[in-house]
Design an enzyme around this catalytic site. Structure first.
Site, mmCIF file in Angstrom:
data_model
loop_
_atom_site.group_PDB
_atom_site.id
_atom_site.type_symbol
_atom_site.label_atom_id
_atom_site.label_comp_id
_atom_site.label_asym_id
_atom_site.label_seq_id
_atom_site.Cartn_x
_atom_site.Cartn_y
_atom_site.Cartn_z
ATOM 1 N N ASP A 175 0.807 -1.255 -0.027
ATOM 2 C CA ASP A 175 -0.060 0.045 0.053
ATOM 3 C C ASP A 175 0.859 1.239 0.047
ATOM 4 O OD1 ASP A 175 -2.737 1.393 2.059
ATOM 5 O OD2 ASP A 175 -2.363 1.511 -0.130
ATOM 6 N N LYS A 212 2.943 3.520 -5.714
ATOM 7 C CA LYS A 212 2.375 2.664 -6.647
ATOM 8 C C LYS A 212 3.359 1.980 -7.554
ATOM 9 C CE LYS A 212 -0.768 3.474 -3.983
ATOM 10 N NZ LYS A 212 -0.974 2.454 -2.787
ATOM 11 N N ASP A 217 -3.269 -2.946 -2.619
ATOM 12 C CA ASP A 217 -4.304 -1.940 -2.589
ATOM 13 C C ASP A 217 -4.202 -1.140 -4.023
ATOM 14 O OD1 ASP A 217 -5.259 0.873 -0.610
ATOM 15 O OD2 ASP A 217 -6.478 -0.575 -1.596
ATOM 16 N N ASN A 218 -5.108 -0.452 -4.333
ATOM 17 C CA ASN A 218 -5.229 0.496 -5.453
ATOM 18 C C ASN A 218 -4.791 -0.008 -6.595
ATOM 19 O OD1 ASN A 218 -3.720 2.029 -2.770
ATOM 20 N ND2 ASN A 218 -5.626 2.744 -3.270
ATOM 21 N N GLU A 264 -11.449 4.032 -1.105
ATOM 22 C CA GLU A 264 -12.004 4.170 0.027
ATOM 23 C C GLU A 264 -12.884 5.576 0.260
ATOM 24 O OE1 GLU A 264 -8.960 3.540 -0.534
ATOM 25 O OE2 GLU A 264 -7.358 5.058 0.029
HETATM 26 C C1 LIG Z 1 9.377 3.042 -0.582
HETATM 27 N N1 LIG Z 1 8.507 3.271 0.659
HETATM 28 N N2 LIG Z 1 8.610 2.310 1.489
HETATM 29 C C2 LIG Z 1 7.753 2.613 2.500
HETATM 30 C C3 LIG Z 1 6.829 3.807 1.983
HETATM 31 C C4 LIG Z 1 5.859 4.067 2.817
HETATM 32 C C5 LIG Z 1 5.204 5.360 1.890
HETATM 33 C C6 LIG Z 1 4.024 6.291 2.407
HETATM 34 O O1 LIG Z 1 3.421 5.534 3.320
HETATM 35 C C7 LIG Z 1 3.311 6.779 1.391
HETATM 36 C C8 LIG Z 1 3.327 8.061 1.035
HETATM 37 C C9 LIG Z 1 2.392 8.522 0.184
HETATM 38 C C10 LIG Z 1 1.660 7.830 -0.566
HETATM 39 C C11 LIG Z 1 1.650 6.491 -0.397
HETATM 40 C C12 LIG Z 1 0.895 5.609 -1.175
HETATM 41 N N3 LIG Z 1 -0.488 5.537 -1.343
HETATM 42 C C13 LIG Z 1 -1.054 6.293 -2.093
HETATM 43 O O2 LIG Z 1 -0.589 6.768 -2.916
HETATM 44 C C14 LIG Z 1 -2.570 5.932 -2.267
HETATM 45 C C15 LIG Z 1 -3.391 7.116 -2.762
HETATM 46 C C16 LIG Z 1 -4.691 7.082 -2.925
HETATM 47 C C17 LIG Z 1 -5.496 8.116 -3.859
HETATM 48 C C18 LIG Z 1 -6.492 7.572 -4.640
HETATM 49 C C19 LIG Z 1 -7.234 8.843 -5.225
HETATM 50 C C20 LIG Z 1 -6.783 9.890 -5.073
HETATM 51 F F1 LIG Z 1 -7.558 10.849 -5.804
HETATM 52 C C21 LIG Z 1 -5.851 10.373 -4.252
HETATM 53 C C22 LIG Z 1 -5.155 9.583 -3.614
HETATM 54 C C23 LIG Z 1 -5.374 6.187 -2.274
HETATM 55 C C24 LIG Z 1 -4.646 5.105 -1.566
HETATM 56 O O3 LIG Z 1 -5.327 3.991 -1.042
HETATM 57 C C25 LIG Z 1 -3.285 5.015 -1.611
HETATM 58 O O4 LIG Z 1 -2.849 4.113 -1.044
HETATM 59 C C26 LIG Z 1 2.561 5.689 0.614
HETATM 60 C C27 LIG Z 1 5.630 5.687 0.672
HETATM 61 C C28 LIG Z 1 6.786 5.061 0.344
HETATM 62 C C29 LIG Z 1 7.464 3.977 0.991
HETATM 63 MG MG LIG Z 2 -3.876 2.461 -0.391
#
Ligand SMILES: Cn1ncc2cc([C@H](O)c3cccc(CNC(=O)c4cc(-c5ccc(F)cc5)cc(O)c4O)c3)ccc21
Ligand SMILES: [Mg+2]
Length: 214
Positions: free
Chosen positions: A141, A144, A169-170, A199
């Site tokens: 999650d 992406k 997810d997603n 969600e």
């Molecule tokens: C490398 N590494 N290692 C650990 C690690 C941890 C992170 C952060 O936890 C992190 C930060 C920012 C974004 C995310 C990804 N999640 C999303 O981008 C997402 C978007 C949407 C959505 C959907 C529609 C919209 F209009 C806007 C956002 C719905 C969703 O359920 C999502 O999960 C995860 C990042 C890289 C990492």
């Molecule tokens: Mg997600």
């Protein structure tokens, strides 16, 4: 300065949820995100699918990539058999700080190991850091465009065994096209799509469950 969305979500949990009650933390976050401010938690509808897969797998070793505020970590850990742990990776320190407090408020801190760092850096160190051989369950999650490189890394590090389950997810929104193409066409995976919604919205999204065939 203005609070952040994760901080406002944490405040709602501290104000409305019952301390030590994971289900009330989950319900409070879902209510807040549906009625006050949307946030990118897996949510209640996809969360129910996540719950059913976790119960079916009943993993001894579980990994989550992308903790954010800890919502899915609480969802997963509340279902884990005694003595098992969820390892969850978060690279953003502000998200990690909020997640630690939400995890602690839920009372599941003994079942969740939150590690600050990027998946690409930590996955190769998993065996030595946590004394694990292979992973029974992985929930993806995080970014992406990291899903595909990270499962290839999991394969290379021999962290997957015959029957390991990946749940992503997603896969529709925002979408993970290269990951989907890979797990659906690789002879090393058996993949299944669980149609759902983004969600707290009516937009289509879904989870992809993939079994590693070894
Ligand atoms: C490398 N590494 N290692 C650990 C690690 C941890 C992170 C952060 O936890 C992190 C930060 C920012 C974004 C995310 C990804 N999640 C999303 O981008 C997402 C978007 C949407 C959505 C959907 C529609 C919209 F209009 C806007 C956002 C719905 C969703 O359920 C999502 O999960 C995860 C990042 C890289 C990492
Ligand atoms: Mg997600």
């Amino acid at each position: 300065t203005r609070s952040t969305r994760p901080q406002r979500l944490l405040k709602a949990v501290q104000k409305k949820a019952i301390k030590g009650d994971p289900q009330s933390v989950i319900s409070t976050i879902d209510y807040f995100c549906r009625h006050s401010e949307w946030a990118m938690n897996v949510g209640d509808e996809k969360g129910a699918i996540l719950d059913s897969v976790v119960c079916e797998v009943s993993p001894s070793t579980a990994l989550e990539l992308g903790t954010y505020c800890g919502y899915s970590a609480v969802r997963i850990a509340r279902l884990l058999p005694p003595g098992t742990k969820l390892i969850t990776l978060e690279f953003n320190p502000d998200y990690a700080a909020v997640a630690r407090q939400i995890i602690e408020y839920s009372g599941l801190q003994d079942k969740i190991c939150l590690v600050e760092g990027a998946s690409g850096d930590l996955i190769p160190k998993m065996q030595e850091l946590f004394g694990i051989k292979t992973l029974d369950f992985v929930f993806l999650d995080h970014w992406k465009d990291r899903y595909l490189p990270d499962i290839k890394l999991l394969e290379e590090c021999q962290l997957l065994r015959k029957g390991s389950i990946l749940l992503a997810d997603n896969v529709i929104c925002p979408g993970t096209p290269d990951y989907l193409e890979y797990v659906r066409n690789s002879p090393r995976y058996e993949s299944k799509y669980f149609k759902s919604h983004l969600e707290y919205t009516k937009v289509e999204d879904g989870l992809e469950k993939s079994v590693f065939l070894g």
